[in-house]
Design an enzyme around this catalytic site. Sequence first.
Site, short mmCIF file in Angstrom:
data_model
loop_
_atom_site.label_atom_id
_atom_site.label_comp_id
_atom_site.label_asym_id
_atom_site.label_seq_id
_atom_site.Cartn_x
_atom_site.Cartn_y
_atom_site.Cartn_z
N TYR A 37 -10.12 -0.82 2.68
CA TYR A 37 -9.64 -0.65 4.05
C TYR A 37 -9.34 0.80 4.37
CZ TYR A 37 -9.13 -5.28 6.18
OH TYR A 37 -9.37 -6.49 6.78
N ASP A 69 0.80 -1.22 0.00
CA ASP A 69 0.00 0.00 0.00
C ASP A 69 0.83 1.27 0.00
OD1 ASP A 69 -2.57 -1.05 -0.21
OD2 ASP A 69 -2.68 -1.50 1.92
#
Length: 652
Positions: free
Chosen positions: A397, A312
């Site tokens: 998320y 990420d």
Amino acid sequence: MDCHDTTAHGTAAESAAHPLDDLTAAEITAVRRILEEAGRVAETTRFPLVLLDEPDRAEVAAYRSGDPVRRRVRATLLDTATGAAGEALVDVTAGAVVAWRDLRTDQAPYGQPPLLFEDYEICDRVVKADPGWRKAMADRGITDLDLVVAAPLAAGSFDIPGEAGRRMLRSLTFLRCDEGDNPFAHPVAGLLADVDLIEQRVVRLLDTGVVPVPAECGRYEAEFTGPPRTDLRPLEITQPEGPSFTLEGTLLRWQNWSLRVGFNAREGLVLHQVSHRDGDRDRPVLHRASLAEMAVPYAEPSPTRNWVCYLDAGEYLLGRNANALRLGCDCLGEIRYLDAVLTDDHGRPYTAPNAICIHEEDVGLLWKHTNIFDDMAVQSRRSRRLVVSYIATLGNYDYGFYWYLYQDGTIAFEAKSTGLVQTSGIEPGAGSPYGTEIAPGLLAPYHQHLFCARLDMAVDGQHNTVEEVDVVPIPIGPENPHGNAFTARATVLADTSQAGRLADPSVGRRWRISNPGSRNRMGEPVSYTLVPQPGPVLLSQPGSSVARRVAFGTRHLWVTPYRPERRYPDGDYPNQHQGGAGIPEWLAEEEPLEDTALTLWHVFGPTHLPRLEDWPVMPVDLAGFTLRPTGFFDRNPALDLPATAPGGHCHS
């Protein structure tokens, strides 16, 4: 009651006053202009990443207020027409490009620049225009494509024929009942589209067969969850005299602590020059601290899902996905917000408002004793901590990242994972050994969140040594006749052949970072101890693509000599990289680790076996670590805290 905001917003157009200050809007604008003048920018040029080229720690340590500040920037450029990419080192102070290197994305190990925001739009458009994908949707009875989401997902590197050198995304498909619906409630299973972002076409379509699309909605907004509770009374946090910390530009001071607060597009929040006042000395603890990477590998082995592993920070950029924080929701108390100045896809500056939140929190008891020999005399002190935080949303998320400074000299970091679990579709009631069926036909695959903190240590100076400390029992014998004795065993990590370590709760393993040249009053080296919260390391099999690319995730701790070019545990360009960059590359040659400048790379995080309670929105899952002073001070550094007034309260 929402607490009010006395915000100190960062100014974007000012010049940097310190070598570690974030890039200003004026500097970002200058970088693009300098590159244009050097003939490096065309109409199809994009800027996936523009970062301050941070000076070496020795240069920073030598800096004194008022010294001239030289500013250099590393800019990654991508030609969206050809896929050609390069990295420029721009001296903004001198107004010149001082270095350029081509990024050979067409040669092994094929690393690509991180993703652009416009790549998401390209992926959605290309997938929905593909005839094969449209037929697969029609075969599933799905014809209204306006409510379809073609998710833009990092492709990884899997030696699939024809993929080498392509700039790609892989796309899973989800549905919505309406524009406000939760698409992760309705995955279209068995369908995968691989997109070439430069050619803007689907280069591989995988359809393993029709699976019923879960029909049950997963709405979590108040209007869909029934009447709200009525027995929750107001909780007010007020500081009538204002907070106890001060901000001077990026310099933050609080309760003997001082540090510089930074923010960049890749790592998000960065703490620089963290030091603690001890008497008449400011004693350094950390030169630099950040979350340098996070890997999210999934466990589902099906052909349309066995590639899923996100990086990420290196692929999506944590800082560029930061939220604009809101009073009373994301942060509570007497808040100071800081904006972040970042760079868009075209190399132009923009301001991310309220990216950083700074506030104080009461965290219970700090120390207490009741003197049973003195008519039950009682002394106690409340603990307060300073919180520096931000929140980033990466697809499904949401992650909250929190640095905590305590009055007893402790530093802690906490990652809070929340948001929505990623989902796939199965036959209702079928279940799976690789996930949890959280609603009829809706599978939440097992996965891991492997966070990697970069800690450039500076415990009372730049020359540090790391010891691994275990608690061990002593065998029964002459030295331990009753079998009750145990001791602490410390093992020095002398060189990089010992650099990769696993946590072991059975022996209370932790790692002590000391300064051999600085001694406490007992004659021992001053130190801080890294106390882990261990969980499983990377569970993907050795030799797999994920294991090659997330090699840093195979140990809880790595120790390397500090080098300014060693920035990220998986290398500078992990997007579609075959693996081996970063920590494995640095450890290829043995280097000494004693009494020198060190970087600790600490890996932690949950292995998530989703629960029914994680749907439709997930309560926060906590993970983190602590840095505790261990002989750094000569006694409890919080003895001078004032006693609470009789009859008083612990909050203002």
